[in-house]
Design an enzyme around this catalytic site. Sequence first.
Site, PDB file in Angstrom:
ATOM      1  N   ARG A  51     -13.651  14.601 -12.655  1.00  0.00           N
ATOM      2  CA  ARG A  51     -14.709  15.102 -13.391  1.00  0.00           C
ATOM      3  C   ARG A  51     -14.983  16.552 -13.341  1.00  0.00           C
ATOM      4  NH1 ARG A  51     -19.931  11.792 -11.714  1.00  0.00           N
ATOM      5  NH2 ARG A  51     -20.336  13.949 -10.861  1.00  0.00           N
ATOM      6  N   LYS A 151      -6.479   1.535  -0.258  1.00  0.00           N
ATOM      7  CA  LYS A 151      -7.246   0.825   0.879  1.00  0.00           C
ATOM      8  C   LYS A 151      -8.536   1.903   1.155  1.00  0.00           C
ATOM      9  CE  LYS A 151      -7.066   1.387   5.497  1.00  0.00           C
ATOM     10  NZ  LYS A 151      -7.238   2.543   6.097  1.00  0.00           N
ATOM     11  N   GLU A 219      -3.731   6.437  18.481  1.00  0.00           N
ATOM     12  CA  GLU A 219      -4.004   7.825  17.908  1.00  0.00           C
ATOM     13  C   GLU A 219      -4.533   8.578  18.915  1.00  0.00           C
ATOM     14  OE1 GLU A 219      -4.470   7.624  13.095  1.00  0.00           O
ATOM     15  OE2 GLU A 219      -5.650   6.136  13.892  1.00  0.00           O
ATOM     16  N   ASP A 238     -10.894  -0.404   9.398  1.00  0.00           N
ATOM     17  CA  ASP A 238     -10.165   0.675   9.008  1.00  0.00           C
ATOM     18  C   ASP A 238      -8.538   0.581   9.461  1.00  0.00           C
ATOM     19  OD1 ASP A 238      -9.650   3.581   8.291  1.00  0.00           O
ATOM     20  OD2 ASP A 238      -9.203   4.064  10.170  1.00  0.00           O
ATOM     21  N   HIS A 243      -3.435  -2.499   8.529  1.00  0.00           N
ATOM     22  CA  HIS A 243      -2.234  -1.925   9.179  1.00  0.00           C
ATOM     23  C   HIS A 243      -1.671  -2.851   9.977  1.00  0.00           C
ATOM     24  CE1 HIS A 243      -3.036   1.443   6.650  1.00  0.00           C
ATOM     25  NE2 HIS A 243      -3.773   2.092   7.559  1.00  0.00           N
TER      26      HIS A 243
END
Length: 491
Positions: A51, A151, A219, A238, A243
């Site tokens: 935009r 995703k 993680e 998530d 995954h």
Amino acid sequence: MVSRIIPVDPFDLVIFGGTGDLARRKILPALFRRFCAGQFPEGARIIGAARTDMSLAEYHAMVAVALSEHAEGRECAPGTVAEFLNRVMYVATDAMGEQGWSALSDLLKPTASERQSVFYFSVGPRLFGALAERLHLHGLAHEHTRIVVEKPFGHDLESAKALNAVLAEHFDESQVYRIDHYLGKETVQNLMAVRFGNMLFEPLWNSQYVDHIQITVAESVGITGREEYYDRAGAMRDMVQNHLMQLLCLIAMEPPAKFDPDAVRDEKLKVIRALDPVLPHHIVRGQFEACLDPGDPHPSYRGSVGNPRSTTESYIALRTHISNWRWAGTPFYLRTGKRLKARSSVINVMFKDAPHSIFGEEAGRHANLLSIRLQPNEGITLKVTIKEPGPGGMRLVDVPLDMTFAEALGPDGEDPPGAYERLIVDVIRGNQTLFMRGDEVEAAWGWTDPIIAGWNSRGDVPKPYASGSPGPTDADLLMRRDGREWRGINP
Ligand code: BG6
């Protein structure tokens, strides 16, 4: 090893959300790396669309910064950035309004019959419908068009169905590329190579020989910069729904007859459809606590999202089963979380003990283990039992047969393309094998939704866990109750 750059047909790639975070961090750097590798055909163009009103010079400046920050890892001759920028254009475009659309169609239509048009929807899912509709209205949705969507594909089954329906109004399923970047990772594809390229493993790959399978995606990072999205999603939406689900499918699926898109996706879908509902006592949810370490201080999960009552999980561990002939009776344990001890994605296939030990009780219990390290330090370790060297009787010891891919492929091993590089090239080539089909995504939500509904109706509150730890202690109990243990989370 000889570098193999397979040429692709000329293309125009439009990035909606061309000024956004994903475009700057992943999409543009991936395109640049492919450009440097010599994979751009003559005349291929990249068109940023967003935009924001900005001149081409301003867009080029933004892209150049993004490349300098995120395109490390590939040698580029001096001047390559300028050559790459020659291929990059910008059209200020409003997904919800008329701005920019005639400019876009003036740009794309004259060559539409000679080249692929790829539209990358690097925008929130609420804009998917508007973009699809406008591409159609402006004659840009045609047989040479492919669209790429990121995703999260929906928030639950209902919203995923609605998104699929909106896209299906203007595009055939063969034109829709739903990205799960895990499928673009070199080592994730290696799962298929290991399973279906070797005779050694497949005969043992079932509940008769496999005691259980652990899939860990740990993680060490937190949720900085994504707090709002993450607090609405949590680890289940998530990471697990996409995954981890993909890893589970690749580990558990039947051999497809061919390595082609529908053959592979049909087999993955069968796995998801055969998943049992997860029982409440087979799930542990957690939230990380604050870390006061001056080296890496950070607030707790609740502090990060600014909601002292948030019940969103930053960690999840669960046990599930696949009800089919191959896997009946073999539990699959899945866990993932933020702010854990290390970044480490590993699949551990734990084999059963030998049925009878000829060495007697004192030799102890020894079972084989196949560890597939997805990241970092990609490779495979097979734990085998041998005699402990030296005199003193028949004592057994477990030793690793270790193969680290980087070492095995030697110093001349090619720097493999990153996940986004591979996936974008696959879109241009028209290969959907590493993309999720609509029914696959819906089936994954169909399994996830009741789990989430269950903890919502029970008013479940996640267990706190120390940052830098392996996760909540309840996750250990989940295993111990079954007489098993998680493998350590090691970098
Ligand atoms: C993303 C998730 O899809 O994958 C993130 O939204 C997560 O929360 C990331 O950190 C992990 O990807 P990778 O490639 O770093 O393992």
